[in-house]
Design a protein around this motif. Structure first.
Motif, PDB file in Angstrom:
ATOM      1  N   LEU A   9      10.556  -8.374 -11.627  1.00 33.01           N
ATOM      2  CA  LEU A   9      10.126  -6.986 -11.822  1.00 33.01           C
ATOM      3  C   LEU A   9      10.483  -6.128 -10.613  1.00 33.01           C
ATOM      4  O   LEU A   9      10.919  -4.978 -10.753  1.00 33.01           O
ATOM      5  CB  LEU A   9       8.611  -6.926 -12.068  1.00 33.01           C
ATOM      6  N   VAL A  10      10.313  -6.694  -9.427  1.00 31.04           N
ATOM      7  CA  VAL A  10      10.648  -5.977  -8.194  1.00 31.04           C
ATOM      8  C   VAL A  10      12.151  -5.744  -8.124  1.00 31.04           C
ATOM      9  O   VAL A  10      12.610  -4.627  -7.844  1.00 31.04           O
ATOM     10  CB  VAL A  10      10.135  -6.746  -6.957  1.00 31.04           C
ATOM     11  N   ARG A  11      12.925  -6.773  -8.371  1.00 28.67           N
ATOM     12  CA  ARG A  11      14.387  -6.665  -8.270  1.00 28.67           C
ATOM     13  C   ARG A  11      14.956  -5.682  -9.287  1.00 28.67           C
ATOM     14  O   ARG A  11      15.958  -5.029  -9.015  1.00 28.67           O
ATOM     15  CB  ARG A  11      15.033  -8.042  -8.447  1.00 28.67           C
ATOM     16  N   ARG A  12      14.322  -5.569 -10.460  1.00 34.27           N
ATOM     17  CA  ARG A  12      14.765  -4.605 -11.481  1.00 34.27           C
ATOM     18  C   ARG A  12      14.283  -3.189 -11.186  1.00 34.27           C
ATOM     19  O   ARG A  12      14.650  -2.246 -11.888  1.00 34.27           O
ATOM     20  CB  ARG A  12      14.274  -5.025 -12.859  1.00 34.27           C
ATOM     21  N   GLY A  13      13.430  -3.043 -10.176  1.00 37.12           N
ATOM     22  CA  GLY A  13      12.932  -1.718  -9.825  1.00 37.12           C
ATOM     23  C   GLY A  13      11.754  -1.269 -10.666  1.00 37.12           C
ATOM     24  O   GLY A  13      11.338  -0.116 -10.568  1.00 37.12           O
ATOM     25  N   GLU A  14      11.187  -2.164 -11.458  1.00 40.39           N
ATOM     26  CA  GLU A  14      10.055  -1.796 -12.309  1.00 40.39           C
ATOM     27  C   GLU A  14       8.748  -1.759 -11.525  1.00 40.39           C
ATOM     28  O   GLU A  14       7.859  -0.975 -11.844  1.00 40.39           O
ATOM     29  CB  GLU A  14       9.939  -2.776 -13.479  1.00 40.39           C
ATOM     30  N   LEU A  15       8.629  -2.632 -10.538  1.00 40.47           N
ATOM     31  CA  LEU A  15       7.438  -2.701  -9.700  1.00 40.47           C
ATOM     32  C   LEU A  15       7.853  -2.369  -8.267  1.00 40.47           C
ATOM     33  O   LEU A  15       8.582  -3.146  -7.644  1.00 40.47           O
ATOM     34  CB  LEU A  15       6.807  -4.096  -9.767  1.00 40.47           C
ATOM     35  N   PRO A  16       7.427  -1.228  -7.745  1.00 38.65           N
ATOM     36  CA  PRO A  16       7.816  -0.844  -6.380  1.00 38.65           C
ATOM     37  C   PRO A  16       7.268  -1.827  -5.347  1.00 38.65           C
ATOM     38  O   PRO A  16       6.119  -2.262  -5.431  1.00 38.65           O
ATOM     39  CB  PRO A  16       7.182   0.534  -6.192  1.00 38.65           C
ATOM     40  N   ALA A  17       8.121  -2.190  -4.395  1.00 38.40           N
ATOM     41  CA  ALA A  17       7.732  -3.106  -3.328  1.00 38.40           C
ATOM     42  C   ALA A  17       8.537  -2.771  -2.081  1.00 38.40           C
ATOM     43  O   ALA A  17       9.522  -2.029  -2.142  1.00 38.40           O
ATOM     44  CB  ALA A  17       7.994  -4.551  -3.755  1.00 38.40           C
ATOM     45  N   ILE A  18       8.105  -3.326  -0.970  1.00 37.63           N
ATOM     46  CA  ILE A  18       8.847  -3.175   0.279  1.00 37.63           C
ATOM     47  C   ILE A  18       9.248  -4.568   0.766  1.00 37.63           C
ATOM     48  O   ILE A  18       8.591  -5.559   0.451  1.00 37.63           O
ATOM     49  CB  ILE A  18       8.035  -2.433   1.365  1.00 37.63           C
ATOM     50  N   ARG A  19      10.316  -4.612   1.535  1.00 34.77           N
ATOM     51  CA  ARG A  19      10.809  -5.869   2.092  1.00 34.77           C
ATOM     52  C   ARG A  19      10.658  -5.799   3.600  1.00 34.77           C
ATOM     53  O   ARG A  19      11.133  -4.860   4.231  1.00 34.77           O
ATOM     54  CB  ARG A  19      12.266  -6.062   1.700  1.00 34.77           C
TER      55      ARG A  19
END
Length: 77
Positions: free
Chosen positions: A28-38
């Motif tokens: 979900l994060v990689r698809r941009g559906e769930l915003p996250a920070i690295r």
């Protein structure tokens, strides 16, 4: 006394809250559906709790629209 909830969650913590796998959350994060920070060179991902709540709200809205657009057929009174 209750401990304050952390502002940021690991992908594993998000997966636990949503009763799914860390791999699903990562997708979900990689698809941009769930915003996250690295963070940092090791690429540790974090999801802000407020963003997770927004994501959940969006899923509720999408599900409500899906149910409205795809009513059950047969057996209804």
């Amino acid at each position: 006394m209750n401990q304050p909830q952390p502002r940021f969650l690991t992908l594993e913590q998000v997966a636990e809250e949503l009763s799914t796998s860390a791999a699903q959350i990562y997708a979900l994060v990689r698809r941009g559906e769930l915003p996250a920070i690295r963070l940092g060179g090791r690429g540790q991902w974090r999801v802000e709790r407020a963003r997770l709540e927004e994501f959940i709200g969006k899923l509720y809205d999408e599900t409500q629209q899906y149910v409205k657009d795809n009513p059950l057929s047969g057996g209804e009174d």
